[in-house]
Design an enzyme around this catalytic site. Structure first.
Site, PDB file in Angstrom:
ATOM      1  N   LYS A 282      41.782  44.177  38.448  1.00  0.00           N
ATOM      2  CA  LYS A 282      42.213  45.460  38.680  1.00  0.00           C
ATOM      3  C   LYS A 282      42.669  46.059  37.433  1.00  0.00           C
ATOM      4  O   LYS A 282      42.775  47.225  37.205  1.00  0.00           O
ATOM      5  CB  LYS A 282      43.332  45.588  39.776  1.00  0.00           C
TER       6      LYS A 282
HETATM    7  C1  LIG Z   1      40.662  38.771  42.857  1.00  0.00           C
HETATM    8  C2  LIG Z   1      40.009  39.616  43.646  1.00  0.00           C
HETATM    9  N1  LIG Z   1      38.572  39.449  43.689  1.00  0.00           N
HETATM   10  C3  LIG Z   1      37.608  40.379  44.657  1.00  0.00           C
HETATM   11  C4  LIG Z   1      38.316  41.564  45.104  1.00  0.00           C
HETATM   12  C5  LIG Z   1      37.205  42.400  45.716  1.00  0.00           C
HETATM   13  O1  LIG Z   1      37.171  43.563  45.112  1.00  0.00           O
HETATM   14  P1  LIG Z   1      36.731  44.934  46.162  1.00  0.00           P
HETATM   15  O2  LIG Z   1      37.876  45.287  46.828  1.00  0.00           O
HETATM   16  O3  LIG Z   1      36.616  46.084  44.767  1.00  0.00           O
HETATM   17  O4  LIG Z   1      35.615  44.652  46.491  1.00  0.00           O
HETATM   18  C6  LIG Z   1      39.557  41.750  45.136  1.00  0.00           C
HETATM   19  C7  LIG Z   1      40.304  43.044  45.794  1.00  0.00           C
HETATM   20  O5  LIG Z   1      39.610  43.574  46.661  1.00  0.00           O
HETATM   21  C8  LIG Z   1      40.491  40.822  44.441  1.00  0.00           C
HETATM   22  O6  LIG Z   1      41.784  41.082  44.335  1.00  0.00           O
HETATM   23  N1  LIG Z   2      41.965  43.207  46.924  1.00  0.00           N
HETATM   24  C1  LIG Z   2      42.636  44.356  46.687  1.00  0.00           C
HETATM   25  C2  LIG Z   2      42.315  45.408  47.856  1.00  0.00           C
HETATM   26  C3  LIG Z   2      42.750  46.691  47.607  1.00  0.00           C
HETATM   27  O1  LIG Z   2      41.344  47.070  46.944  1.00  0.00           O
HETATM   28  P1  LIG Z   2      41.299  48.407  46.090  1.00  0.00           P
HETATM   29  O2  LIG Z   2      40.251  47.947  44.961  1.00  0.00           O
HETATM   30  O3  LIG Z   2      40.803  49.489  47.025  1.00  0.00           O
HETATM   31  O4  LIG Z   2      42.494  48.862  45.357  1.00  0.00           O
HETATM   32  C4  LIG Z   2      43.872  44.167  46.206  1.00  0.00           C
HETATM   33  O5  LIG Z   2      44.148  43.204  45.529  1.00  0.00           O
HETATM   34  O6  LIG Z   2      44.792  44.897  46.515  1.00  0.00           O
END
Ligand SMILES: Cc1ncc(COP(=O)(O)O)c(C=O)c1O
Ligand SMILES: N[C@@H](CCOP(=O)(O)O)C(=O)O
Length: 465
Positions: A112
């Site tokens: 993120k």
């Molecule tokens: C460590 C981790 N891996 C994978 C994901 C999945 O990513 P996305 O929500 O973009 O599919 C998240 C959060 O959603 C995450 O925090």
């Molecule tokens: N896994 C995410 C969930 C929120 O996902 P986002 O990519 O839409 O912000 C988290 O860790 O908060």
């Protein structure tokens, strides 16, 4: 470049307005009116360039003339100066044709940070230009919250409210959200799960009076700028493995479908991606949907990869819009089915289109633990449970010739208990955040009730209409 809503009932916006809007006024998600194209020649030209240079080459297509080139370059440089690895997103080989793309070298040890550090700077830039403030609200299953709090902490023009599911994030994730100490940061634990938090955020956006009263903005991947920034590492990694003259496959641990949708965008822009593989944990709504054509919610189960404990996968709406040939009426009908009965069927042609672009698989908690143990034993590489979900699913979906890159979305030290129970090793936090667990915590605890959460935010937000 104009941005349009998946639901077709909100005005098209330029980049700066789409950035601040987050969610469209009709409840839809913004995406570009057309996909910018990079020719093979242009992609080849990016070989050997720094992450920052590739970021500029990719992102300037989306920001157009709304963000001057010099300003965008400085924001990119500042954002990635916060990373602890010179390559920003290094690629590590873990098998003859298998790679891990490490996206956890930012300030909160999860992928993120890649988008959030840039997003905070872009928002600050646009708010300063307009002499405005904004109230940022986000939902998190653990990682988005910490990354947003770190990126926005202390910024004059924004107050940040992060809703997280009480007792359902890892101890490291919780501390990253609750120990910031900055006056503009509010960590709010909610009695509920991630989907409850995300529902509250969407409901606040749909409450026009509230939205305007606090000048609401969002940092979840419903915000187009999050997706846009995540497109870059598909380019850097594929290019270093031979693109555009060689196809590359990716497996992506998936929850809210943002990260893998960024891969889809890279492909639409001309990057030769072979397979895009969705990897889910026991919360396998996406894997089931690809198999059956029915998107159907089931209760969320708690797993060792808590950041993916999600049922309502927001960005799937962007893929539906694409697969229905950008027919917003079809998207509206699917979304109303989801609201009314917790499910919808994907029409056969759209399903075929989705299956052409994506494969999907699931890893159980036992398979995740075994993958952590076996990968360590065979290669010496320590995975976090989210990345291990990806590695397991990748192993079932690799395709002979193209290299398979699994996105390593978090550092193992964010999930110490799960990693230790899988392989006996307690992954230490990097020394620069060694005092995290002894810092003083501050957070509020609220019920998942819209009016109570809105009242809390109104009371603390400095941005007023
Ligand atoms: C460590 C981790 N891996 C994978 C994901 C999945 O990513 P996305 O929500 O973009 O599919 C998240 C959060 O959603 C995450 O925090
Ligand atoms: N896994 C995410 C969930 C929120 O996902 P986002 O990519 O839409 O912000 C988290 O860790 O908060």
């Amino acid at each position: 470049m104009q941005y349009i809503s998946t639901r077709g009932d909100a005005p098209a916006l330029g980049f700066r307005d789409a950035l601040l809007a987050g969610l469209a006024r009709d409840g839809g998600l913004y995406l570009p009116e057309t996909w910018p194209q990079l020719s093979k020649k242009e992609i080849r030209h990016l070989r050997g360039k720094s992450y920052q240079d590739v970021a500029f080459a990719v992102l300037s297509h989306f920001t157009g003339d709304e963000i001057p080139a010099d300003a965008l370059k400085s924001m990119i440089d500042e954002a990635y100066a916060t990373f602890r690895h010179p390559a920003i997103a290094p690629l590590v080989q873990v098998g003859p044709n298998d790679y891990v793309l490490e996206l956890f070298h930012g300030t909160t040890l999860a992928f993120k940070d890649v988008a959030m550090q840039l997003l905070a700077r872009l928002m600050d830039y646009v708010l300063a230009e307009r002499g405005e403030r904004a109230t940022i609200v986000g939902a998190t299953s653990g990682d988005t919250g910490g990354a947003a709090i770190d990126a926005f902490a202390g910024r004059e023009r924004t107050d940040v409210f992060i809703l997280f599911p009480h007792g359902k994030v890892s101890p490291v994730q919780q501390r990253q959200m609750t120990t910031s100490g900055h006056a503009n940061v509010h960590a709010v634990a909610v009695h509920g799960n991630f989907d409850d938090c995300q529902d509250l955020v969407k409901a606040m956006f749909n409450d026009v009076a509230f939205r305007e009263s606090v000048k609401l903005s969002g940092v979840n991947s419903i915000n187009w700028a999050r997706i846009m920034a995540q497109v870059v590492y598909y380019f850097t990694s594929a290019i270093s493995l031979g693109a555009p003259d060689r196809k590359v496959s990716f497996t992506v641990p998936t929850g809210n479908f943002g990260d893998i949708f960024a891969g889809y965008v890279a492909k639409r822009m001309g990057l030769p991606i072979d397979r895009l593989v969705i990897a889910t944990n026991d919360n396998d709504i996406l894997a089931r949907t690809l198999k059956t054509g029915r998107y159907e919610m089931k209760p969320v189960v708690a797993t060792t990869s808590p950041s993916m404990d999600i049922q309502i996968s927001s960005n799937f709406e962007r893929l539906l819009f694409e697969s229905y040939g950008r027919d917003s009426a079809a998207v509206r009908s699917a979304m109303s089915g989801l609201r009314q009965s917790g499910a919808f069927e994907i029409q056969p042609e759209a399903l075929k289109a989705i299956r052409r672009e994506f494969k999907a698989g699931r890893a159980t908690q036992k398979q995740v633990a075994e993958t952590i143990r076996a990968t360590l034993a065979e290669t010496g590489y320590l995975l976090d449970p989210h990345t291990a979900t990806g590695i397991f699913v990748a192993s079932k979906n690799a395709k002979g010739t193209s290299p398979m890159v699994t996105l390593a979305t978090a550092h193992p030290a964010k999930f110490q208990a799960a990693v230790e129970s899988a392989c006996g090793i307690h992954p230490a936090l990097p020394s620069w955040m060694g005092d995290l667990m002894s810092r003083e915590e501050h957070f509020d605890l609220l019920e998942p009730e819209l009016k109570a959460v809105e009242a809390f935010i109104s009371q603390h937000a400095r941005a007023k209409a």
